[in-house]
Design an enzyme around this catalytic site. Structure first.
Site, mmCIF file in Angstrom:
data_model
loop_
_atom_site.group_PDB
_atom_site.id
_atom_site.type_symbol
_atom_site.label_atom_id
_atom_site.label_comp_id
_atom_site.label_asym_id
_atom_site.label_seq_id
_atom_site.Cartn_x
_atom_site.Cartn_y
_atom_site.Cartn_z
ATOM 1 N N ALA A 72 0.829 -1.211 0.000
ATOM 2 C CA ALA A 72 0.000 0.000 0.000
ATOM 3 C C ALA A 72 0.862 1.259 0.000
ATOM 4 O O ALA A 72 0.525 2.255 -0.627
ATOM 5 C CB ALA A 72 -0.924 0.000 1.215
ATOM 6 N N THR A 73 1.987 1.205 0.693
ATOM 7 C CA THR A 73 2.870 2.377 0.755
ATOM 8 C C THR A 73 3.298 2.792 -0.655
ATOM 9 O O THR A 73 3.307 3.982 -0.988
ATOM 10 C CB THR A 73 4.109 2.060 1.628
ATOM 11 O OG1 THR A 73 3.647 1.662 2.916
ATOM 12 C CG2 THR A 73 5.035 3.254 1.773
ATOM 13 N N ASN A 156 -6.331 2.628 11.049
ATOM 14 C CA ASN A 156 -5.593 1.431 11.472
ATOM 15 C C ASN A 156 -5.574 1.237 12.979
ATOM 16 O O ASN A 156 -5.501 0.108 13.465
ATOM 17 C CB ASN A 156 -4.158 1.481 10.939
ATOM 18 C CG ASN A 156 -3.512 2.827 11.113
ATOM 19 O OD1 ASN A 156 -3.946 3.826 10.538
ATOM 20 N ND2 ASN A 156 -2.491 2.873 11.953
ATOM 21 N N GLN A 184 -6.921 -0.765 5.418
ATOM 22 C CA GLN A 184 -7.585 -1.509 6.504
ATOM 23 C C GLN A 184 -9.042 -1.831 6.157
ATOM 24 O O GLN A 184 -9.706 -2.546 6.923
ATOM 25 C CB GLN A 184 -7.543 -0.712 7.813
ATOM 26 C CG GLN A 184 -6.152 -0.504 8.383
ATOM 27 C CD GLN A 184 -5.488 -1.788 8.891
ATOM 28 O OE1 GLN A 184 -6.125 -2.837 9.025
ATOM 29 N NE2 GLN A 184 -4.194 -1.705 9.152
ATOM 30 N N SER A 204 -3.385 -3.413 0.362
ATOM 31 C CA SER A 204 -2.286 -4.356 0.568
ATOM 32 C C SER A 204 -2.853 -5.725 0.937
ATOM 33 O O SER A 204 -3.673 -5.818 1.863
ATOM 34 C CB SER A 204 -1.455 -3.845 1.749
ATOM 35 O OG SER A 204 -0.092 -3.934 1.537
ATOM 36 N N HIS A 206 -1.612 -8.305 2.482
ATOM 37 C CA HIS A 206 -1.296 -8.955 3.767
ATOM 38 C C HIS A 206 -2.226 -8.516 4.902
ATOM 39 O O HIS A 206 -2.156 -9.047 6.013
ATOM 40 C CB HIS A 206 0.180 -8.727 4.147
ATOM 41 C CG HIS A 206 0.528 -7.348 4.597
ATOM 42 N ND1 HIS A 206 0.626 -7.014 5.932
ATOM 43 C CD2 HIS A 206 0.803 -6.212 3.920
ATOM 44 C CE1 HIS A 206 0.963 -5.733 6.034
ATOM 45 N NE2 HIS A 206 1.074 -5.224 4.822
ATOM 46 N N CYS A 328 4.073 0.506 11.912
ATOM 47 C CA CYS A 328 5.079 1.280 11.172
ATOM 48 C C CYS A 328 5.821 2.253 12.053
ATOM 49 O O CYS A 328 6.860 2.756 11.673
ATOM 50 C CB CYS A 328 4.428 2.049 10.033
ATOM 51 S SG CYS A 328 3.899 0.961 8.760
HETATM 52 N N1 PLP Z 1 -2.267 2.517 5.336
HETATM 53 C C1 PLP Z 1 -2.801 1.972 6.419
HETATM 54 C C2 PLP Z 1 -4.118 2.492 6.919
HETATM 55 C C3 PLP Z 1 -2.165 0.911 7.069
HETATM 56 O O1 PLP Z 1 -2.732 0.381 8.156
HETATM 57 C C4 PLP Z 1 -0.937 0.446 6.564
HETATM 58 C C5 PLP Z 1 -0.215 -0.621 7.276
HETATM 59 O O2 PLP Z 1 -0.353 -0.806 8.458
HETATM 60 C C6 PLP Z 1 -0.405 1.050 5.412
HETATM 61 C C7 PLP Z 1 -1.095 2.077 4.829
HETATM 62 C C8 PLP Z 1 0.868 0.581 4.817
HETATM 63 O O3 PLP Z 1 0.729 -0.716 4.328
HETATM 64 P P1 PLP Z 1 1.968 -1.512 3.771
HETATM 65 O O4 PLP Z 1 2.898 -1.703 4.922
HETATM 66 O O5 PLP Z 1 1.415 -2.786 3.264
HETATM 67 O O6 PLP Z 1 2.603 -0.689 2.727
#
Ligand code: PLP
Length: 367
Positions: A72-73, A156, A184, A204, A206, A328
């Site tokens: 997602a990032t 999240n 999420q 994402s 996962h 994160c």
């Molecule tokens: N956005 C939200 C709301 C998230 O909860 C997360 C991960 O916890 C991300 C973005 C980033 O996801 P990824 O680590 O798969 O890039």
């Protein structure tokens, strides 16, 4: 010793059915999908099935674009940097604002912060009652100066679901694009892209029992996209690099399982969440976003007379995995300030009544 996993908003375990679907593409069907020979073309069935699953279960129009990314990032950064190039190419720079909220995940927050050094102004909607308010949006929003609206869909930490359909209704009148960080939300609540009326969406696999290392980016109008990676013509030129075939297959299968079983799985997860919530309220816990629409699996609680770091430590010591915020930020020296202070319990369809009972017993031992 039994380990209890209640940190599913950080990541989820791979569903064994997803693993089964991915297995052939990790060993036997290993070719590069862009190769002309049989080893390459053998991968196409898996990729096409995944693409059908994604378009179907997210209700994406066949003319729209869905780019497979690494997470997602990456998806979020692709949109924000595309907006930057749009801004830099504007002659009069009249459109110079991105509206976001103070509730964003660091993936979005930091990516937007980067844009400010080039002259883009980031305008943040204030947090109100663990969400945002439409009145605030109406006050801030100016169609003449807004390049993009970029908002988290489901939070999240608290699980609060933001009023995205109300916002898209306002934006559509002036054709202002909106990106949502649905990391999420996808797989946990219905996400119908055509009904939501959004322009871009990041997610994402996962987070919904798919594999790590594969994300998705929905794009309504791809004429504004500048790829982060240049190279081969994979993903229609929007994301160069050899396709992650097992990841793509896993993404499609995980999404199919999550969406087709959503009603039944959510009622299971929600009943366990409610049981835990009832207990936490009975010991005077403050649950963030309790009066807001929320994900069925998430509780963020502050018990005023127990230090939240100590509570998480105690639970983790007893093999109950919980967190005190976004994964994160947990290992950064200087943590990005969390929206809230407390302990997050995030359940999944694999959570059991016995696990919740044990969690309650463990919290009781702290009282
Ligand atoms: N956005 C939200 C709301 C998230 O909860 C997360 C991960 O916890 C991300 C973005 C980033 O996801 P990824 O680590 O798969 O890039």
């Amino acid at each position: 010793m039994e380990h209890i996993y209640l940190d599913n908003n950080a990541t989820t375990p791979l569903d064994p059915c997803v693993k089964k679907a991915m297995n052939p593409y990790m060993v036997d069907i290993f070719g590069n999908p862009n190769s002309q020979h049989e080893f390459g073309t053998a991968t196409h069935q898996g990729i096409n099935t995944a693409s059908d699953q994604i378009y179907h279960y997210l209700n994406i129009h066949e003319n729209d674009t869905f780019v497979m990314t690494s997470c997602a990032t990456e998806s979020i950064n692709t949109i924000h940097k595309s907006i930057l190039f749009q801004f830099l190419n504007q002659k009069n720079k009249q459109k110079n604002k991105v509206i976001t909220s103070s509730l964003e995940h660091p993936a979005s927050q930091k990516s937007l912060e980067f844009l400010t050094q080039f002259g883009i102004e980031i305008v943040k909607l204030p947090e109100k009652h663990d969400s945002i308010e439409i009145n605030d949006f109406n006050t801030i929003f100016d169609p003449e100066t807004t390049l993009l609206v970029s908002l988290i869909y489901a939070h999240n930490e608290t699980g609060v679901i933001l009023p995205i359909p109300e916002i898209t209704k306002i934006l559509q009148k002036d054709n202002i694009p909106i990106h949502i960080d649905a990391t999420q939300a996808v797989g946990k609540i219905p996400v119908n892209i055509q009904e939501l009326g959004i322009n871009y969406l990041s997610c994402s696999a996962h987070k919904f029992h798919g594999p790590k290392g594969i994300g998705g980016l929905y794009i309504k109008d791809n004429s504004f996209i500048t790829p982060l990676f240049h190279g081969g013509n994979q993903m229609g030129g929007f994301r160069a690099g050899t396709l992650n075939t097992p990841g793509i297959v896993g993404f499609g299968k995980a999404l199919e399982l999550a969406v087709t079983n959503m009603d039944h799985l959510n009622s299971h997860t929600l009943s366990l969440t409610k049981e835990l919530e009832k207990f936490l309220l009975s010991i005077n816990g403050h649950i963030y976003g309790i009066n807001q629409p929320r994900l069925p699996n998430t509780i963020f609680v502050n018990i005023p007379y127990i230090d939240h770091d100590y509570m998480a430590w105690h639970l983790n010591k007893h093999n109950i995995a919980v967190s005190t915020g976004s994964a994160c930020t947990s290992y950064q020296k200087e943590r990005t300030k969390s929206l809230v202070q407390g302990v997050r319990f995030s359940l999944s369809r694999f959570s059991t009544e016995n696990e919740i009972d044990k969690t309650i017993e463990c919290i009781k031992s702290l009282l």
